[in-house]
Design an enzyme around this catalytic site. Structure first.
Site, short mmCIF file in Angstrom:
data_model
loop_
_atom_site.label_atom_id
_atom_site.label_comp_id
_atom_site.label_asym_id
_atom_site.label_seq_id
_atom_site.Cartn_x
_atom_site.Cartn_y
_atom_site.Cartn_z
N SER A 3 -11.64 -1.91 2.18
CA SER A 3 -10.96 -2.17 3.45
C SER A 3 -10.57 -0.84 4.09
O SER A 3 -9.88 -0.04 3.47
CB SER A 3 -9.71 -3.01 3.23
OG SER A 3 -10.06 -4.29 2.75
N ARG A 49 0.83 -1.22 0.00
CA ARG A 49 0.00 0.00 0.00
C ARG A 49 0.86 1.27 0.00
O ARG A 49 0.52 2.28 0.63
CB ARG A 49 -0.98 0.00 1.18
CG ARG A 49 -1.90 -1.21 1.23
CD ARG A 49 -2.79 -1.32 0.00
NE ARG A 49 -3.60 -2.53 0.04
CZ ARG A 49 -3.28 -3.67 -0.59
NH1 ARG A 49 -2.17 -3.75 -1.31
NH2 ARG A 49 -4.07 -4.72 -0.53
N GLU A 59 -6.32 2.66 5.51
CA GLU A 59 -5.99 2.48 4.09
C GLU A 59 -6.70 3.55 3.27
O GLU A 59 -6.21 3.99 2.25
CB GLU A 59 -6.42 1.08 3.64
CG GLU A 59 -5.99 0.71 2.25
CD GLU A 59 -6.20 -0.76 1.95
OE1 GLU A 59 -6.88 -1.05 0.95
OE2 GLU A 59 -5.70 -1.62 2.70
#
Length: 306
Positions: free
Chosen positions: A227, A177, A297
Site C-alpha cells: 500500500s 502506522r 506509507e
C-alpha cells in the site's frame, strides 16, 4: 570511490570482508526494484556487530540507514550517501511455550510458519506481509483487521548512542502506522510476540484464506512497496484514488495498479523518479477533488539524481 572508502576496513573488521559491499545498487535490495547506489552496504550477522557498526558511524558522523527486507522502501535514483545496514542475516526465530522471539531481520512469513508449527495463533494476518519483523514493528504493520500491536509483548531496541534496552508494549506506543520507535529513532533488534494456543488446521486455513484474498485483490505480480498511502481518517485511499479517475494512470514505468488503486507498481523499467512523480500527481489530484491529504506509507530515502 565514495567519501566513506576510508572506513571500509573498519566495517570489514566488524562484520567480515564478505559482508561489506561498495557502491551497491539499492534496486537489488528493495521490492520496488529501483534505487541508486549506496556508498556502503553492510550485513551484520550478530546483534553485537549491529551495535559496533552504529557506534562507528556515530563516532565518525557517518549517516546510516537500517533496512530489512526493503519491502516498504523507496530509494531515490541518486542512491544513499553513507552506510546501509541490512538486517538480512539477523533472522533467528525461537518458540518458548506461547511466545515467539524473533530477530529483527526475520521475515514475517517465517515467523508465522514457526507459530503455525507450534499451533500458536494470532499472527495469521501477517503471513502475507512481505516485510521483516523490525520494519513491521516500527510501523505497526497490519492487514485484515490485524495489527502488530495486538500480538507484541516487547521489543529489544538500540538507540543512536549504542544503548540497548527493552520496551514493553505500553512503551512502544503503537498506533496506526506509528510507534515510539519512529518517534525516537530507535532500531529494533529483537521482538517477542505473545500468541495463543489454537488448532493447526484452524490457523492454516485462516492463512490460506487471507493469502487467497491477497492474490485476488493485490497486484503481487509486479514490483511495489505494498500500500503506497496511509488510510486517511474517514476514507480509504484506494477509493479516493479510483474516484479521482486515476486507476491505471502511468508516469514512465510507474503505474497506479489497475487491480488495486492503493498500489503504485513498477510496470517495467520504472525509475524512483517515475514513482515519486506519480505519488505527487496522485496526491495533488486527490487533494483537488476531495480536499484530503494522502500521506505515504512507503518510506522514502536517498538523494535525487544530479
Amino acid at each position: 570511490m565514495n567519501q566513506y572508502k576510508n572506513f571500509i576496513m573498519q566495517f570489514e573488521d566488524i562484520v567480515g570482508n564478505n559482508n561489506v559491499l561498495i557502491d551497491e545498487p539499492m534496486k537489488k535490495h528493495t521490492s520496488f526494484k529501483v534505487g541508486g547506489p549506496a556508498d556502503l552496504l553492510i550485513t551484520p550477522t550478530t546483534l553485537e556487530q549491529v551495535k559496533d557498526s552504529i557506534i562507528l558511524c556515530r563516532n565518525n558522523s557517518i549517516p546510516y540507514y537500517i533496512i530489512g527486507n526493503g519491502s516498504n522502501l523507496l530509494v531515490r535514483d541518486g542512491g544513499i550517501r553513507g552506510v546501509v545496514i541490512k538486517f538480512l542475516k539477523l533472522g533467528d526465530i525461537k518458540v518458548e511455550v506461547d511466545r515467539v522471539i524473533a530477530q529483527s531481520g526475520a521475515p514475517l512469513t517465517n515467523i508465522c510458519n514457526e507459530a503455525l508449527k507450534s499451533n500458536l495463533g494470532g499472527l495469521e494476518f501477517a503471513c502475507g506481509i512481505p516485510g521483516s519483523v523490525g520494519g513491521a514493528v516500527t510501523m505497526n504493520a497490519g492487514a485484515y483487521n490485524g495489527e502488530i500491536s495486538q500480538v507484541i509483548e516487547s521489543a529489544k531496541v538500540i538507540d543512536k548512542d549504542g544503548n540497548v534496552f527493552l520496551l514493553n508494549k505500553e512503551q512502544l506506543d503503537l498506533g496506526y502506522r506509528m510507534s515510539a520507535i519512529q518517534k525516537y529513532h530507535y532500531i529494533v533488534l529483537e521482538v517477542t510476540f505473545k500468541l495463543h494456543n489454537s488448532e493447526y488446521d484452524t490457523i492454516k486455513n485462516r492463512i490460506m484464506d487471507l493469502n487467497r484474498r491477497r492474490t485476488e485483490k493485490q497486484p503481487l505480480e509486479y514490483p511495489s512497496a505494498g500500500s503506497t498511502f496511509k488510510r486517511p481518517e474517514g476514507h480509504f485511499a484506494a477509493k479516493l484514488i479510483e474516484d479521482t479517475g486515476l486507476k491505471g494512470k502511468s508516469i514512465g514505468g510507474a503505474q497506479v495498479s489497475e487491480k488495486h488503486s492503493g498500489f503504485i507498481i513498477n510496470k517495467g523499467g520504472a525509475t524512483a523518479g517515475d514513482i515519486l512523480n506519480l505519488i505527487e500527481f496522485v496526491q495533488n489530484k486527490v487533494k483537488e477533488k476531495f480536499q484530503v491529504d494522502l500521506h505515504t506509507e512507503v518510506r522514502i530515502i536517498g538523494e535525487e539524481n544530479n
